[in-house]
Every structure is written in structure tokens, then in C-alpha cells.
Design an enzyme around this catalytic site. Sequence first.
Site, short mmCIF file in Angstrom:
data_model
loop_
_atom_site.label_atom_id
_atom_site.label_comp_id
_atom_site.label_asym_id
_atom_site.label_seq_id
_atom_site.Cartn_x
_atom_site.Cartn_y
_atom_site.Cartn_z
N ASP A 139 0.85 -1.34 0.14
CA ASP A 139 -0.08 -0.14 0.05
C ASP A 139 0.89 1.31 0.09
O ASP A 139 1.98 1.42 0.63
CB ASP A 139 -0.92 0.10 1.13
CG ASP A 139 -2.06 -1.11 1.19
OD1 ASP A 139 -2.15 -1.81 0.19
OD2 ASP A 139 -2.96 -0.91 2.18
N HIS A 155 3.64 -2.57 3.13
CA HIS A 155 3.73 -1.04 2.51
C HIS A 155 5.08 -1.08 1.86
O HIS A 155 6.05 -1.18 2.40
CB HIS A 155 3.58 0.07 3.48
CG HIS A 155 2.26 -0.01 4.38
ND1 HIS A 155 2.23 -0.81 5.45
CD2 HIS A 155 1.14 0.60 4.23
CE1 HIS A 155 0.87 -0.83 5.96
NE2 HIS A 155 0.16 0.16 5.40
#
Length: 496
Positions: A305, A447
Site C-alpha cells: 500500500d 507497504h
Amino acid sequence: MTGQIPWRWRVAAVSLAAVTGFCAAAIMFAGGDGIPASSASRARSQPAEKVRQPTAPLVLPAALQLADQPAATVPGGYAMSLTAVVGGRQVRASWTYVNGLPGLNTHLDAWLLATLDKAAAAAAPYGGRYRQVMAVNAAPAPVPSLTVTAEPVLAGGTVIMFRERVRDTGPDGKITVSSETFTVDTISGQVRRSSDLLRPEALDGFRSRARGIPVGIAAPAGQQPAPTDVVLAPSGELHVAAGHGPSGRAQTTTIPAAEAEALINGAGREVLAQLRTPAVAPQAVPAALRHVNCDLVPCAALTYDDGPDANTTPQLLTILKDNNVQATFFMTGANAAAHPATARQVADAGHAIGNHTYSHPYLTKLTSAAVKNEMDRTDAAIRAATGSAPLLMRPPYGAADATVQAAVGKPLIIWAVHSLDWQSRNPAVFVPKVLKEITPGAVILMHDVDPTTIAGQQELVTSLQTQGYQLVTVPQLFEGTPLLPGHVYRSRPERK
């Protein structure tokens, strides 16, 4: 074996594939996001939820070639393998998919799953079935009791010929082998069995010729099995696997081209004509959508992400490429607009891309119109950078309610395993957490904007692959499961 068959045909049957239900005794002839670490000021109040590849054309091993033919290739072919403990038995499977041939790939899946289900049911007759977890941390045996293969034998024009094979070693050491050949058309996707290439009225003569028994004293056709392992060579010869010896080696008979011509039908002549021309590649699908059956092999989807980031994302792409891994990147519109070249790099590497909103807000705090605006701006930014808009989305912080689900207009991909990489910023903490919580079919959240996350990826990928996991994109993970707009998904559902 080479001393047992004609010099023009050196098919190594011990390395080829077979089909269930065909035994040597009977056969005389031949298949989410967590809170991004990039912004320390963001609220951390949301609890964590619990809930190999496209390659160059596959070159066939020399043992699979006709002695007088150059090495054949299967355009778009990519190899798969599986080691598992099924019903208490060591199983080793290997097969080849072809990119852009869903008919072939589906056929192989059905045959492989049926073979594994049969092995599982033998030890658990009251409903035992194969599950992917049987292939997690399954150490390969020096001599597996069940070897299952489905590999290409020949390719030419729009035709690929495959052989399916099962080699079963019983507790007493007795070996039984079954094998079957079929052809697939790379344009139409049509799959034909060996018998589909032969004239029905010529089968008695074919059986007699293959077995060396005169037609007049052969058993009636209705009492004889249909030929299953028959290879139509480009030379026009028919090579028939007429049973298998105690060692599992095939006993092969060759029918010369002059005699074979009267045995094959119109479909057989079409196949023969194709095999005599250069192989034609089927239309390939993108790497992020390339077929992997996650009911068959244990799969997990690595998702990242908050990117793209011009520094960390390219480092991650290198790791993924070096390990033949496809992943999914849920990008924010602001970062896609700020780093369009990096977003394009992700797309060009064959990874899947999802919408992660433009400014990373809590969508549950916005109006429906504001949610749609976040989605639309992100779609536009990603389309401008990569050439296409994403089909999936992930709500920041995993925050979604009925209003959000109705407004986003895409399937919502949350997660089954939250690494909490943003929280620990330490691979020694988040890598073991993922490895402890992972199960087949899981979506994993990380991430790509944090250097500490990138630092742990090589260890994580290697560990997961060592356990037997195939690391795929979200679309690959959910292949066969419709992803509906407004619905929430965390992991692949179990096979029914």
C-alpha cells in the site's frame, strides 16, 4: 529403454505424464491496508483485522524429442510443480501450463485435482479431499509413492501434444503406470484424445498391429480398451505405448507412416499437417492474470500500500523480479501523480495495481460523493501513469461501511494477514508474524514506501517459497471467484 524402441522415437516415458484410471495391467496400447508508515501523524486507532513465471517459450527436454527432429518448444509454456503429502503418501507433481490457453489449463487442473482427490480419498474414504495445505512444508521424498506429470511432447502449427502420466509405487514396491496423450489447438482451445484422431472402423486393425496379434484371433473390439497413449509423429508414424514393464518403463510399438495413414481420420490428418509446421504462439494474457490454480497449489498474495515511491518501490520490484514473484500494489492517486514513471514501472513489470484513494482518508468519515471523488481522481492518476485504470480498491485503514461499499464501485480487497510493518519497522518482528499467520489463499498487507519493509522482503519471499507457497497477484489468487463491486474480500474461499 532406448534399446526397446525404434531409433526414430526416443520418448522417455519415465519423464512424461499420465492419466488416472489407466493401469498397466489393462493397457496394451498407447494426460488493507494498515496505517502507512510514510505519515507518522496519521491516526493509528484502527485495530488490525484477523481474519515461478510468464517465461520465455519452454524448451522441451531432449528426452522428449524425436531423434530426427530439432528440440521442440511450446510458446507461452511455463512449468509448475508440487510436492505434497496426500493421504499419508508422498506425492510429486509437475506440469506445464500454456499462457493464453484456458481450455488446456482448465483440463490440466481438473485432471490433477481428480488425481489428488483420489489419493486423499483412498486414505480417508469418508469424504477425504485434497487441500492445498497438504503441500505446505511438505519435504520431498527421495522416491515419492505417487508421481504425477502432464507435459508437452510435440508442438507444431496450432497444435500441442501432451502426455498425462501417473506412476504409483505401492507399499510392496510394485509399480503401476497409466498414461494418456491428447492434443490441444492453440486457436480454438479444443482438446482431443488420442482415439479422436483414429478411424473407428480401423481400431481393430490398430489394436492388432500395436499388440502384434492377428486381427482374426484378437478379442472382440468391445472387450478391448480404446488406445490412449498414441503419439502421431510429424513423420506420419504412430508410436503406441503398449503397456508398461515392472520398472514402469513403457513398451512402445511403432506403426510406419504407410500403415498409419489408413488408421487416422480427418482430424488426425489435420493434426499431422499442423505438426509439420512451425509452432504458433497463442495470444498471451498479462503476467498479472497468468493462470495459476490456487485450489491446486498453496497461494498467497503479497500486497503493498501507499506507493509508488521513487526510491523504495524500484528496490522492491528488483526483489520480486529476482524471485519470479507477482504482487499487487494499491497506489494512492497523489503518489501515482507525483511518481508516474515509477507507477508505470510497476505496471510494465506485470504486477497488478489497485486504487487506494487519492489522499488516504478515512472513507467512513466522508460523504458518498466525496468517496466517489477520491476514487475517480485516483483512477485518473493511475490511468495517466500506466495507461489503464485499476479494477480493485483497498480502503485506507480497512475502513469501510455500507455507504463506502456502495460508493467505491469496485471490489474491496482487505487482508487476511496484517504484517504491521509500519508499527514495528523491523523485519525481525514483522516477517515472523507473517510466517506464523499465513495460510493458503491469504492476502498479506505491507507497504512499499518504508525502507524497513523493503529490507525484509527477500527473507519473507524466500521463506514463503520454501514452505511451498506460490506468490501471486490478487486477480490470480481469486481466479474463478467473481469479485463483485462493493463486496469485501480477504482470502480465497476454500474449494467446495
